[in-house]
Write a protein that holds these residues in place. Structure first.
Motif, PDB file in Angstrom:
ATOM      1  N   ASP A 138     -61.052 -20.924   3.101  1.00 27.83           N
ATOM      2  CA  ASP A 138     -60.143 -20.148   3.940  1.00 27.83           C
ATOM      3  C   ASP A 138     -60.196 -18.671   3.559  1.00 27.83           C
ATOM      4  OD1 ASP A 138     -57.828 -22.238   5.336  1.00 27.83           O
ATOM      5  OD2 ASP A 138     -59.204 -23.013   3.843  1.00 27.83           O
ATOM      6  N   ASN A 497     -51.406 -20.207  11.589  1.00 33.36           N
ATOM      7  CA  ASN A 497     -52.495 -21.114  11.233  1.00 33.36           C
ATOM      8  C   ASN A 497     -51.897 -22.512  11.188  1.00 33.36           C
ATOM      9  OD1 ASN A 497     -54.593 -22.592  10.112  1.00 33.36           O
ATOM     10  ND2 ASN A 497     -55.000 -21.145   8.460  1.00 33.36           N
ATOM     11  N   MET A 500     -53.374 -25.399   8.790  1.00 37.55           N
ATOM     12  CA  MET A 500     -53.186 -25.351   7.347  1.00 37.55           C
ATOM     13  C   MET A 500     -51.711 -25.213   6.950  1.00 37.55           C
ATOM     14  SD  MET A 500     -56.203 -25.944   6.642  1.00 37.55           S
ATOM     15  CE  MET A 500     -56.138 -25.946   4.849  1.00 37.55           C
ATOM     16  N   ALA A 501     -50.851 -24.904   7.907  1.00 34.96           N
ATOM     17  CA  ALA A 501     -49.415 -24.867   7.611  1.00 34.96           C
ATOM     18  C   ALA A 501     -48.797 -26.256   7.645  1.00 34.96           C
ATOM     19  CB  ALA A 501     -48.698 -23.955   8.600  1.00 34.96           C
ATOM     20  N   THR A 505     -53.184 -32.760   6.189  1.00 34.73           N
ATOM     21  CA  THR A 505     -54.142 -31.873   6.844  1.00 34.73           C
ATOM     22  C   THR A 505     -55.106 -32.608   7.756  1.00 34.73           C
ATOM     23  OG1 THR A 505     -53.994 -30.477   4.876  1.00 34.73           O
ATOM     24  CG2 THR A 505     -55.792 -30.017   6.414  1.00 34.73           C
ATOM     25  N   ASN A 526     -59.155 -18.201  11.141  1.00 34.75           N
ATOM     26  CA  ASN A 526     -58.647 -19.134  10.151  1.00 34.75           C
ATOM     27  C   ASN A 526     -59.110 -20.544  10.524  1.00 34.75           C
ATOM     28  OD1 ASN A 526     -56.610 -20.442  11.850  1.00 34.75           O
ATOM     29  ND2 ASN A 526     -55.340 -18.608  11.554  1.00 34.75           N
ATOM     30  N   ARG A 684     -47.093 -20.948  -3.797  1.00 33.07           N
ATOM     31  CA  ARG A 684     -48.031 -19.911  -3.359  1.00 33.07           C
ATOM     32  C   ARG A 684     -48.535 -19.156  -4.584  1.00 33.07           C
ATOM     33  NH1 ARG A 684     -45.041 -22.530   0.562  1.00 33.07           N
ATOM     34  NH2 ARG A 684     -45.284 -21.595   2.622  1.00 33.07           N
ATOM     35  N   ASN A 690     -47.936 -16.923   2.737  1.00 31.86           N
ATOM     36  CA  ASN A 690     -47.984 -18.096   3.613  1.00 31.86           C
ATOM     37  C   ASN A 690     -49.378 -18.718   3.551  1.00 31.86           C
ATOM     38  OD1 ASN A 690     -45.326 -17.707   4.203  1.00 31.86           O
ATOM     39  ND2 ASN A 690     -45.660 -16.723   6.160  1.00 31.86           N
ATOM     40  N   THR A 691     -50.055 -18.915   4.680  1.00 31.14           N
ATOM     41  CA  THR A 691     -51.385 -19.535   4.638  1.00 31.14           C
ATOM     42  C   THR A 691     -52.497 -18.511   4.430  1.00 31.14           C
ATOM     43  OG1 THR A 691     -51.575 -19.373   7.053  1.00 31.14           O
ATOM     44  CG2 THR A 691     -50.698 -21.439   6.146  1.00 31.14           C
ATOM     45  N   PRO A 761     -52.173 -24.049   0.792  1.00 32.74           N
ATOM     46  CA  PRO A 761     -52.180 -25.328   1.501  1.00 32.74           C
ATOM     47  C   PRO A 761     -53.164 -26.365   0.949  1.00 32.74           C
ATOM     48  CG  PRO A 761     -53.566 -23.777   2.668  1.00 32.74           C
ATOM     49  CD  PRO A 761     -53.037 -23.054   1.455  1.00 32.74           C
ATOM     50  N   ASN A 764     -51.726 -29.726   0.682  1.00 32.33           N
ATOM     51  CA  ASN A 764     -51.083 -30.292   1.874  1.00 32.33           C
ATOM     52  C   ASN A 764     -51.612 -31.664   2.291  1.00 32.33           C
ATOM     53  OD1 ASN A 764     -49.607 -27.962   1.881  1.00 32.33           O
ATOM     54  ND2 ASN A 764     -50.189 -27.305   3.923  1.00 32.33           N
TER      55      ASN A 764
END
Length: 797
Positions: A138, A497, A500-501, A505, A526, A684, A690-691, A761, A764
């Protein structure tokens, strides 16, 4: 609840490069490519944050991304009255005097990321197929630069190709007009969208006939909004920035301000200097909260730090309810014995259901409180004494609190504490919900919600002369499920995104690939642009720093458009980009939405979409007619500092059915972590927002060059026979399915026993799609029960 079961090959869901790839006609797609081995380096965990290292990091990143001029000049415009609102977090700016450098390290990175001098042109897409792009990280995708023209991925094609704006608008219109039902469409919103874009987006969706309006708030602070609405009748925080200078006690719960909201550290420093005590509640020690080097001061630049935290309560993951129940229980015991602890005047005048709360905390067992929170009774008593002796109390919280299956109840339990002490609706006291993305609160205010209230729909019907849909739509979580089940055919994403949020996944990728068309409005690539529908559109937009020009009524002269945002304390202010766009082909996100709506809806409703596209004043005039608190919007937004929206609880006015705030009962969550298991939370890194991944280092946590990492207590590593940097497999089990990531590196870290931290992520895939808060439906990113085992053939370093 997870249990320790060896994964069977038929039930394992994995997303590593060596797991089965996804392919819906565009080529095999990898979701989390395996990191290059041997790059991970670990250094000691930092005990203080920001200062000169943050300044140097900001400018090094800015110049590296955007060059000396484009990388530094925009910084002088960040959060200035005649400049642009930082596209990073939603922490508020001072009402009056602002520093010439009113930004933080992550804000500087966000601006530099947008000001990137690199460009993605059609030759890039000729070189790289979708499948080839997916083999890169990413971070690599983001580092390729700014998108410069609309691109289309046609059915069974392997490469994106250029497409004209008109053809792209027509393609979306044809797909939307051809649906069997408007509810086969879905309109997702990122918290970075401006008020004008968000308002136009929700009018477009409802004009089509659907309330399928998921947004990023569904995955972060939805639990906060539900809790505050239930208890206060208003879903926003109650404090102002000035309240920190008047506070006597500040809790910072489930939050890492040094990385995610660095400017909050200045407010906490002001509170400390005014005599306040600060309590940190978190499973991990966070550098900025231990020592803050204020980069706005000479001493801070020279390494002098303020110790912000007076008491560090290192709770177990999801130990917040037992901890705050313990504080409440101690206060109630003192009140029962001697009185004077509960603010009876406030409680009797402004609240209901106190007796239910008192019965709950009196019945709670101290052994359960201590065991489940991980905090000893002596330390709970010490903190309760601080609460008892102070009246002006602020509680700040973020995603470490909300992203649990009991996230709403987490928030409710410490709102109980504020009500008990009368710490609402007076200077220096209240609830501080620390929002993430810069306009996530504004998006909801503008009507981006899958569960719209009747007054909003009635006003829209009256102003725009159409019948809006009245049934509830899909939120982010239920949208993913609906796509996976084939119920959604078109997915339009205003920034963000989504892939990935989302949790789980692989499931989310399968969901997106099950649509006919995915559309994303954004600035950079992304991974959501790779796991797409049968066809996909990339519609590149201006960044917030970039000049957006409209043509005046004479058809000749031009002027700068202004947009607006709302910060996490309810201040609406203007934002105006002033720098050269990355490409002459780019449009503002607001214009893109309006032109999409014009192509799709025509004159179906009383909206001059092309007029809105050319003049955002017309949008704001419409907002003023529809959304309470926005009267004279165009006048007030041009005032220095903008304007505050109404906030009843700030004035001790609670718009609940009874007109009073409501105490709630929140049980201690059931025990889920068994022998040989761990509670895993996602975090994070310091090079991330965030992503969006800005880099591969987590400077404060001392982790460099890697993100596929498991942070574990050294004693737990010893018990499992693991050594530092050894490769491990991590698995979760939920409803009969094992989710697994393989080959992550384990590192020792100061975290409670039976607790783990992994990066979002990348972790995730372990989070089940079905594990959500029962009230907010927010996924449980911060609490997943997992097992850890050595990868085959692995050994430590």
């Amino acid at each position: 609840m997870s249990t320790t079961v060896p994964p069977s090959s038929s039930d394992v869901i994995a997303v590593q490069a060596d797991s089965p790839s996804l392919d819906n006609g565009h080529g095999p797609i990898e979701l989390i490519p395996t990191e290059e081995d041997g790059l991970l380096k670990q250094k000691p965990v930092k005990t203080k944050g920001t200062g000169l290292p943050a300044v140097l990091s900001s400018f090094r990143y800015a110049i590296g991304e955007a060059g000396p001029l484009r990388g530094t000049l925009p910084m002088l415009q960040i959060n200035q009255g005649d400049g642009f609102d930082c596209p990073g977090c939603a922490w508020p700016d001072p009402d009056k005097e602002r520093s010439a450098f009113e930004f933080c390290e992550n804000g500087a990175k966000a601006v530099a990321h947008e000001s990137d001098k690199r460009r993605i042109t059609r030759s890039f897409f000729e070189r790289y197929s979708v499948s080839e792009m997916s083999r890169h990280s990413d971070y690599w995708l983001e580092q390729q630069g700014r998108l410069t023209e609309p691109m289309v991925l046609r059915e069974n094609a392997t490469h994106y190709q250029p497409i004209s704006w008109d053809e792209a608008f027509g393609m979306v219109a044809d797909q939307l007009q051809g649906l069997d039902s408007p509810d086969e469409a879905c309109f997702y919103t990122s918290g970075k969208a401006t008020n004008e874009a968000a308002f136009a987006f929700q009018v477009f969706a409802r004009g089509l006939g659907t309330n399928n309006m998921p947004d990023c708030s569904n995955m972060c602070h939805e639990s906060s909004g539900r809790a505050m609405t239930r208890m206060f009748g208003h879903g926003k925080g109650t404090v102002l920035l000035e309240d920190f200078k008047k506070a006597e006690l500040v809790f910072v719960v489930g939050q890492n301000p040094g990385t995610n909201h660095p400017r909050q550290l200045t407010a906490l420093q002001q509170a400390k200097r005014a005599g306040a005590k600060v309590i940190l509640v978190n499973p991990l020690p966070e550098a900025g909260m231990m020592g803050f080097m204020n980069p706005q001061e000479v001493g801070g630049m020279l390494g002098k730090s303020t110790q912000l935290t007076d008491e560090f309560l290192q709770v177990k993951i999801n130990g917040d309810i037992p901890l705050f129940k313990g504080i409440l229980k101690q206060l109630v015991e003192w009140d029962d014995a001697q009185g004077g602890i509960i603010d009876r005047d406030f409680v009797e005048q402004h609240t209901i259901d106190l007796d239910d709360l008192l019965a709950d905390v009196r019945a709670a067992e101290w052994n359960d409180i201590v065991r489940r929170s991980g905090i000893g009774r002596d330390q709970i008593t010490t903190v309760a004494e601080l609460v008892r002796d102070r009246e002006r109390i602020i509680i700040c919280w973020c995603l470490g609190v909300t992203q649990h299956r009991n996230g709403t109840q987490n928030v409710q339990e410490f709102l109980n504490l504020l009500l008990l002490r009368g710490a609402i609706g007076k200077p220096g006291a209240g609830a501080c919900c620390v929002r993430g993305h810069s306009n996530v609160q504004g998006d909801r205010t503008m009507g981006v919600w899958e569960q719209p209230k009747k007054p909003l729909l009635d006003r829209m019907q009256e102003v725009f002369q159409f019948e809006p849909p009245r049934h509830h739509g899909f939120d982010s979580h239920s949208s993913a499920i609906a796509m996976h089940e084939g119920k959604l055919k078109v997915f339009v994403s205003l920034g963000g995104n989504f892939l990935m949020a989302m949790p789980d996944t692989r499931y989310a990728a399968e969901a997106l690939q099950n649509t006919d068309l995915t559309v994303r409005i954004g600035t950079k690539l992304n991974r959501a642009d790779l796991a797409t529908g049968r066809q996909s559109l990339l519609l590149p937009c201006l960044g917030r720093t970039e000049r957006d020009v409209r043509v005046n009524a004479d058809g000749k002269t031009e002027c700068l458009q202004l947009s607006s945002t709302e910060n996490s304390m309810g201040v609406v202010q203007r934002t105006t980009g002033r720098f050269e766009p990355a490409s002459a082909e780019l449009m503002n996100e607001t214009e893109i939405i309006c032109r999409l709506a014009h192509a799709t809806l025509g004159d179906r409703m009383k909206v001059d979409w092309l007029g809105w596209a050319n003049d955002y004043d017309q949008i704001r005039d419409a907002v003023a007619q529809v959304i309470p608190g926005f009267e004279d919007y165009n006048v007030r937004v041009r005032q220095d500092g903008g304007f505050y929206l109404p906030n009843g609880p700030r004035e001790r006015q609670f718009p609940t059915p009874t007109g009073k705030a409501v105490f709630t009962v929140n049980p201690i969550p059931p025990e889920e972590v068994g022998p040989g298991q761990f509670a895993m939370t996602t975090v994070r890194s310091h090079d991330q927002f965030n992503t969006t991944i800005y880099g591969l280092h987590d400077r404060y946590r001392g982790i460099y060059n890697a993100r596929q990492v498991v942070m574990m207590n050294q004693a737990d590593m010893d018990e499992l026979g693991l050594t530092a940097e050894q490769s491990v497999d991590v698995a979760s089990l939920f409803e009969g399915k094992t989710r697994q990531v393989r080959g992550f590196k384990v590192v020792p870290y100061p975290i409670p026993r039976q607790c783990l931290a992994m990066y979002f992520p990348e972790a995730n895939p372990l989070i089940p799609m079905g594990s959500t808060d029962e009230f907010s439906n927010c996924p449980s990113y911060k609490h997943t029960v997992v097992t850890v085992s050595a990868a085959n053939g692995s050994q430590g370093h």
